[in-house]
Write an enzyme that holds these catalytic residues in place. Structure first.
Site, PDB file in Angstrom:
ATOM      1  N   THR A  28       0.848  -1.198   0.000  1.00  0.00           N
ATOM      2  CA  THR A  28       0.000   0.000   0.000  1.00  0.00           C
ATOM      3  C   THR A  28       0.883   1.248   0.000  1.00  0.00           C
ATOM      4  O   THR A  28       1.978   1.235   0.564  1.00  0.00           O
ATOM      5  CB  THR A  28      -0.914  -0.025   1.238  1.00  0.00           C
ATOM      6  OG1 THR A  28      -1.822  -1.117   1.112  1.00  0.00           O
ATOM      7  CG2 THR A  28      -1.715   1.269   1.383  1.00  0.00           C
ATOM      8  N   GLY A  29       0.371   2.312  -0.612  1.00  0.00           N
ATOM      9  CA  GLY A  29       1.098   3.583  -0.617  1.00  0.00           C
ATOM     10  C   GLY A  29       1.410   4.022  -2.033  1.00  0.00           C
ATOM     11  O   GLY A  29       1.137   3.307  -3.006  1.00  0.00           O
ATOM     12  N   SER A  30       2.023   5.201  -2.144  1.00  0.00           N
ATOM     13  CA  SER A  30       2.250   5.787  -3.464  1.00  0.00           C
ATOM     14  C   SER A  30       3.278   4.997  -4.277  1.00  0.00           C
ATOM     15  O   SER A  30       3.213   4.973  -5.509  1.00  0.00           O
ATOM     16  CB  SER A  30       2.694   7.241  -3.317  1.00  0.00           C
ATOM     17  OG  SER A  30       3.843   7.331  -2.496  1.00  0.00           O
ATOM     18  N   ALA A  85       7.885   1.681   2.094  1.00  0.00           N
ATOM     19  CA  ALA A  85       8.213   1.871   3.511  1.00  0.00           C
ATOM     20  C   ALA A  85       8.392   3.356   3.773  1.00  0.00           C
ATOM     21  O   ALA A  85       8.636   4.145   2.858  1.00  0.00           O
ATOM     22  CB  ALA A  85       9.488   1.116   3.879  1.00  0.00           C
ATOM     23  N   ASP A  86       8.271   3.713   5.042  1.00  0.00           N
ATOM     24  CA  ASP A  86       8.493   5.108   5.435  1.00  0.00           C
ATOM     25  C   ASP A  86       9.948   5.347   5.806  1.00  0.00           C
ATOM     26  O   ASP A  86      10.467   6.440   5.603  1.00  0.00           O
ATOM     27  CB  ASP A  86       7.562   5.467   6.597  1.00  0.00           C
ATOM     28  CG  ASP A  86       6.108   5.302   6.188  1.00  0.00           C
ATOM     29  OD1 ASP A  86       5.695   5.959   5.222  1.00  0.00           O
ATOM     30  OD2 ASP A  86       5.405   4.476   6.801  1.00  0.00           O
ATOM     31  N   GLY A  97       3.469   2.186   7.818  1.00  0.00           N
ATOM     32  CA  GLY A  97       2.177   2.562   8.386  1.00  0.00           C
ATOM     33  C   GLY A  97       1.817   4.019   8.205  1.00  0.00           C
ATOM     34  O   GLY A  97       0.788   4.469   8.703  1.00  0.00           O
ATOM     35  N   GLU A 105      -0.432  -5.113   6.106  1.00  0.00           N
ATOM     36  CA  GLU A 105       0.887  -5.222   5.461  1.00  0.00           C
ATOM     37  C   GLU A 105       1.776  -6.220   6.200  1.00  0.00           C
ATOM     38  O   GLU A 105       2.493  -6.999   5.579  1.00  0.00           O
ATOM     39  CB  GLU A 105       1.571  -3.850   5.429  1.00  0.00           C
ATOM     40  CG  GLU A 105       0.939  -2.887   4.455  1.00  0.00           C
ATOM     41  CD  GLU A 105       1.575  -1.508   4.467  1.00  0.00           C
ATOM     42  OE1 GLU A 105       1.480  -0.814   3.447  1.00  0.00           O
ATOM     43  OE2 GLU A 105       2.162  -1.120   5.490  1.00  0.00           O
TER      44      GLU A 105
HETATM   45  O1  LIG Z   1       0.576   2.292   5.496  1.00  0.00           O
HETATM   46  C1  LIG Z   1       1.248   2.571   4.511  1.00  0.00           C
HETATM   47  C2  LIG Z   1       2.439   1.873   4.093  1.00  0.00           C
HETATM   48  O2  LIG Z   1       3.211   1.343   5.116  1.00  0.00           O
HETATM   49  C3  LIG Z   1       3.273   2.516   3.012  1.00  0.00           C
HETATM   50  O3  LIG Z   1       3.932   1.470   2.344  1.00  0.00           O
HETATM   51  C4  LIG Z   1       4.294   3.513   3.498  1.00  0.00           C
HETATM   52  O4  LIG Z   1       3.629   4.521   4.234  1.00  0.00           O
HETATM   53  C5  LIG Z   1       5.091   4.140   2.350  1.00  0.00           C
HETATM   54  O5  LIG Z   1       4.234   4.832   1.514  1.00  0.00           O
HETATM   55  P1  LIG Z   1       4.746   5.676   0.271  1.00  0.00           P
HETATM   56  O6  LIG Z   1       5.249   4.719  -0.735  1.00  0.00           O
HETATM   57  O7  LIG Z   1       3.531   6.430  -0.182  1.00  0.00           O
HETATM   58  O8  LIG Z   1       5.804   6.607   0.796  1.00  0.00           O
END
Ligand SMILES: O=C[C@H](O)[C@H](O)[C@H](O)COP(=O)(O)O
Length: 232
Positions: A28-30, A85-86, A97, A105
Protein backbone atom coordinates in the site's frame (compact mmCIF):
# COMPACT_ATOMS: atom_id res chain seq x y z
CA UNK A 1 14.03 13.53 -11.78
CA UNK A 2 10.94 13.88 -9.61
CA UNK A 3 10.17 11.65 -6.65
CA UNK A 4 7.28 9.92 -8.36
CA UNK A 5 9.49 8.89 -11.28
CA UNK A 6 11.99 7.39 -8.80
CA UNK A 7 9.24 5.44 -7.08
CA UNK A 8 8.12 4.05 -10.42
CA UNK A 9 11.69 3.03 -11.27
CA UNK A 10 11.98 1.11 -8.00
CA UNK A 11 8.65 -0.57 -8.70
CA UNK A 12 9.76 -1.51 -12.22
CA UNK A 13 12.97 -3.08 -10.86
CA UNK A 14 10.98 -5.17 -8.35
CA UNK A 15 8.68 -6.31 -11.14
CA UNK A 16 11.68 -8.04 -12.74
CA UNK A 17 11.59 -10.51 -9.82
CA UNK A 18 8.03 -11.58 -10.58
CA UNK A 19 7.61 -14.94 -12.30
CA UNK A 20 4.65 -16.68 -13.91
CA UNK A 21 2.49 -18.46 -11.35
CA UNK A 22 3.58 -16.41 -8.35
CA UNK A 23 1.31 -15.57 -5.45
CA UNK A 24 2.06 -11.95 -4.57
CA UNK A 25 1.47 -9.64 -1.64
CA UNK A 26 0.51 -6.19 -2.94
CA UNK A 27 1.65 -3.32 -0.73
CA UNK A 28 0.00 0.00 0.00
CA UNK A 29 1.10 3.58 -0.62
CA UNK A 30 2.25 5.79 -3.46
CA UNK A 31 5.25 3.55 -4.33
CA UNK A 32 3.38 0.26 -4.11
CA UNK A 33 0.68 1.77 -6.32
CA UNK A 34 3.22 2.05 -9.15
CA UNK A 35 4.02 -1.65 -8.71
CA UNK A 36 0.33 -2.59 -8.96
CA UNK A 37 -0.05 -0.50 -12.12
CA UNK A 38 3.04 -2.00 -13.77
CA UNK A 39 1.97 -5.50 -12.72
CA UNK A 40 -1.41 -4.85 -14.32
CA UNK A 41 0.34 -4.02 -17.60
CA UNK A 42 2.19 -7.36 -17.45
CA UNK A 43 -1.00 -9.24 -16.65
CA UNK A 44 -2.60 -7.71 -19.73
CA UNK A 45 0.21 -9.17 -21.84
CA UNK A 46 -0.23 -12.66 -20.41
CA UNK A 47 1.58 -12.89 -17.03
CA UNK A 48 -0.28 -15.27 -14.71
CA UNK A 49 -0.15 -14.17 -11.08
CA UNK A 50 -2.54 -13.73 -8.22
CA UNK A 51 -2.31 -11.00 -5.59
CA UNK A 52 -3.36 -10.38 -1.99
CA UNK A 53 -3.90 -6.64 -1.39
CA UNK A 54 -2.79 -5.07 1.91
CA UNK A 55 -5.56 -2.47 2.04
CA UNK A 56 -8.94 -1.62 0.58
CA UNK A 57 -7.24 1.13 -1.46
CA UNK A 58 -4.84 -1.37 -3.01
CA UNK A 59 -7.70 -3.81 -3.60
CA UNK A 60 -9.49 -1.11 -5.63
CA UNK A 61 -6.28 -0.24 -7.52
CA UNK A 62 -5.60 -3.90 -8.34
CA UNK A 63 -9.13 -4.43 -9.63
CA UNK A 64 -8.85 -1.27 -11.74
CA UNK A 65 -5.54 -2.55 -13.17
CA UNK A 66 -6.88 -6.05 -13.85
CA UNK A 67 -4.68 -7.91 -11.35
CA UNK A 68 -6.43 -11.14 -10.24
CA UNK A 69 -6.92 -11.24 -6.48
CA UNK A 70 -7.25 -13.82 -3.74
CA UNK A 71 -7.16 -13.69 0.07
CA UNK A 72 -5.16 -15.21 2.90
CA UNK A 73 -8.37 -17.05 3.80
CA UNK A 74 -8.14 -18.99 0.54
CA UNK A 75 -4.36 -19.46 0.46
CA UNK A 76 -1.94 -19.54 3.38
CA UNK A 77 1.34 -18.64 1.77
CA UNK A 78 2.75 -16.10 -0.69
CA UNK A 79 5.90 -16.22 -2.80
CA UNK A 80 6.73 -12.53 -2.75
CA UNK A 81 5.45 -9.28 -1.30
CA UNK A 82 6.39 -5.93 -2.82
CA UNK A 83 5.68 -2.94 -0.62
CA UNK A 84 6.91 0.56 0.19
CA UNK A 85 8.21 1.87 3.51
CA UNK A 86 8.49 5.11 5.43
CA UNK A 87 12.04 4.38 6.63
CA UNK A 88 14.57 1.63 5.91
CA UNK A 89 17.73 1.06 7.94
CA UNK A 90 20.89 -0.86 6.91
CA UNK A 91 19.59 -4.06 8.59
CA UNK A 92 16.45 -3.64 6.44
CA UNK A 93 14.35 -2.98 9.51
CA UNK A 94 11.49 -0.72 8.51
CA UNK A 95 9.01 1.82 9.73
CA UNK A 96 5.71 1.35 7.92
CA UNK A 97 2.18 2.56 8.39
CA UNK A 98 2.34 6.15 7.17
CA UNK A 99 -0.75 5.30 5.12
CA UNK A 100 -2.37 3.37 7.96
CA UNK A 101 -2.09 -0.07 6.38
CA UNK A 102 0.56 -1.57 8.67
CA UNK A 103 -1.55 -4.37 10.16
CA UNK A 104 -2.54 -6.04 6.89
CA UNK A 105 0.89 -5.22 5.46
CA UNK A 106 2.59 -7.10 8.28
CA UNK A 107 0.24 -10.10 8.04
CA UNK A 108 0.90 -10.31 4.31
CA UNK A 109 4.68 -9.81 4.60
CA UNK A 110 4.90 -12.46 7.33
CA UNK A 111 3.08 -14.94 5.07
CA UNK A 112 5.57 -14.33 2.23
CA UNK A 113 8.82 -16.12 1.42
CA UNK A 114 10.36 -12.79 0.41
CA UNK A 115 9.57 -9.11 0.84
CA UNK A 116 11.05 -6.57 -1.56
CA UNK A 117 10.86 -3.04 -0.20
CA UNK A 118 10.62 -0.40 -2.90
CA UNK A 119 11.42 3.24 -2.23
CA UNK A 120 13.20 6.36 -3.32
CA UNK A 121 16.54 6.97 -1.62
CA UNK A 122 15.05 9.50 0.82
CA UNK A 123 13.62 6.59 2.84
CA UNK A 124 17.09 5.19 3.65
CA UNK A 125 18.25 6.13 7.16
CA UNK A 126 21.09 5.07 9.46
CA UNK A 127 18.78 4.89 12.48
CA UNK A 128 14.98 4.56 12.44
CA UNK A 129 12.75 7.06 14.19
CA UNK A 130 12.76 10.41 12.43
CA UNK A 131 9.49 9.32 10.81
CA UNK A 132 6.82 9.06 13.56
CA UNK A 133 6.24 5.42 14.45
CA UNK A 134 2.64 4.38 13.71
CA UNK A 135 1.10 2.12 16.35
CA UNK A 136 -2.35 0.66 15.68
CA UNK A 137 -4.41 0.59 18.86
CA UNK A 138 -7.83 -0.37 20.15
CA UNK A 139 -9.74 2.80 21.19
CA UNK A 140 -10.90 1.09 24.42
CA UNK A 141 -8.63 1.87 27.36
CA UNK A 142 -6.52 4.31 25.40
CA UNK A 143 -4.99 6.13 28.39
CA UNK A 144 -3.77 2.82 29.84
CA UNK A 145 -2.39 1.74 26.46
CA UNK A 146 -0.58 5.07 26.04
CA UNK A 147 0.97 4.72 29.50
CA UNK A 148 2.15 1.20 28.65
CA UNK A 149 3.59 2.47 25.38
CA UNK A 150 5.42 5.23 27.24
CA UNK A 151 7.00 2.61 29.50
CA UNK A 152 8.00 0.53 26.46
CA UNK A 153 9.65 3.58 24.89
CA UNK A 154 11.56 4.30 28.12
CA UNK A 155 12.71 0.68 28.47
CA UNK A 156 14.11 0.74 24.95
CA UNK A 157 15.80 4.10 25.50
CA UNK A 158 13.35 6.19 23.46
CA UNK A 159 10.84 8.88 24.29
CA UNK A 160 8.59 11.33 22.51
CA UNK A 161 5.16 12.74 21.95
CA UNK A 162 2.26 10.47 21.01
CA UNK A 163 -0.39 11.88 18.69
CA UNK A 164 -3.68 10.22 17.74
CA UNK A 165 -3.79 10.33 13.96
CA UNK A 166 -6.65 12.35 12.51
CA UNK A 167 -8.49 11.76 9.27
CA UNK A 168 -9.37 14.45 6.75
CA UNK A 169 -12.69 14.95 8.58
CA UNK A 170 -10.85 15.99 11.76
CA UNK A 171 -11.93 12.84 13.62
CA UNK A 172 -9.67 9.96 14.59
CA UNK A 173 -8.37 8.12 11.51
CA UNK A 174 -9.89 4.62 11.38
CA UNK A 175 -7.87 1.79 9.84
CA UNK A 176 -9.25 -0.92 7.55
CA UNK A 177 -9.41 -3.09 10.69
CA UNK A 178 -11.52 -0.50 12.56
CA UNK A 179 -8.74 0.63 14.91
CA UNK A 180 -6.99 3.94 15.62
CA UNK A 181 -3.36 4.92 15.06
CA UNK A 182 -1.04 6.66 17.51
CA UNK A 183 1.97 8.28 15.81
CA UNK A 184 4.92 8.25 18.21
CA UNK A 185 7.39 11.06 17.51
CA UNK A 186 10.51 9.38 18.88
CA UNK A 187 13.19 11.00 16.74
CA UNK A 188 15.56 8.11 17.24
CA UNK A 189 14.90 4.41 17.88
CA UNK A 190 18.27 3.09 19.05
CA UNK A 191 17.11 -0.52 19.52
CA UNK A 192 14.27 -1.21 17.09
CA UNK A 193 14.04 -5.00 17.71
CA UNK A 194 13.73 -4.41 21.47
CA UNK A 195 11.08 -1.72 21.08
CA UNK A 196 9.17 -3.95 18.65
CA UNK A 197 9.16 -6.80 21.19
CA UNK A 198 8.04 -4.50 24.03
CA UNK A 199 5.18 -2.96 22.00
CA UNK A 200 3.97 -6.36 20.80
CA UNK A 201 3.00 -7.52 24.31
CA UNK A 202 0.85 -4.49 25.20
CA UNK A 203 -2.78 -5.71 25.15
CA UNK A 204 -4.25 -2.54 23.59
CA UNK A 205 -1.67 -2.50 20.79
CA UNK A 206 -2.99 -4.35 17.77
CA UNK A 207 0.25 -3.96 15.78
CA UNK A 208 3.08 -1.51 15.36
CA UNK A 209 4.89 -0.19 12.33
CA UNK A 210 8.31 -1.67 13.10
CA UNK A 211 8.96 -4.44 10.56
CA UNK A 212 11.89 -6.42 11.95
CA UNK A 213 13.43 -9.20 9.86
CA UNK A 214 10.66 -9.13 7.26
CA UNK A 215 12.29 -7.20 4.41
CA UNK A 216 14.61 -9.47 2.44
CA UNK A 217 15.80 -6.85 -0.03
CA UNK A 218 15.34 -3.16 -0.74
CA UNK A 219 15.24 -1.50 -4.14
CA UNK A 220 16.20 2.16 -3.75
CA UNK A 221 15.90 4.58 -6.63
CA UNK A 222 17.91 7.80 -6.53
CA UNK A 223 19.39 10.41 -8.83
CA UNK A 224 22.46 8.19 -9.32
CA UNK A 225 20.38 5.17 -10.35
CA UNK A 226 19.02 2.07 -8.66
CA UNK A 227 20.63 0.35 -5.69
CA UNK A 228 19.56 -3.09 -4.46
CA UNK A 229 20.38 -3.94 -0.85
CA UNK A 230 20.03 -7.54 0.34
CA UNK A 231 19.45 -8.35 4.00
CA UNK A 232 22.65 -9.74 5.52
O1 LIG B 1 0.58 2.29 5.50
C1 LIG B 1 1.25 2.57 4.51
C2 LIG B 1 2.44 1.87 4.09
O2 LIG B 1 3.21 1.34 5.12
C3 LIG B 1 3.27 2.52 3.01
O3 LIG B 1 3.93 1.47 2.34
C4 LIG B 1 4.29 3.51 3.50
O4 LIG B 1 3.63 4.52 4.23
C5 LIG B 1 5.09 4.14 2.35
O5 LIG B 1 4.23 4.83 1.51
P1 LIG B 1 4.75 5.68 0.27
O6 LIG B 1 5.25 4.72 -0.74
O7 LIG B 1 3.53 6.43 -0.18
O8 LIG B 1 5.80 6.61 0.80
Amino acid sequence: MDMDALKRQAAARALEEVRDGMKLGLGTGSTAKHFVELLGEKVRTGLKVVGVPTSEVTRADAIRCGVPLTTLDDIDHLDLTVDGADEIDPALNLIKGGGGALLREKIVAAASDRMIVIADESKWVEVLGRFPLPVEVIPFGLAATRAAMDRAFAQSGASGEMVIRQGKDGHAFVTDGGHWIIDAHLGRIGDAPRLAALLSVIPGVVEHGLFIGLGTSAVLAGAQGIRVVERR
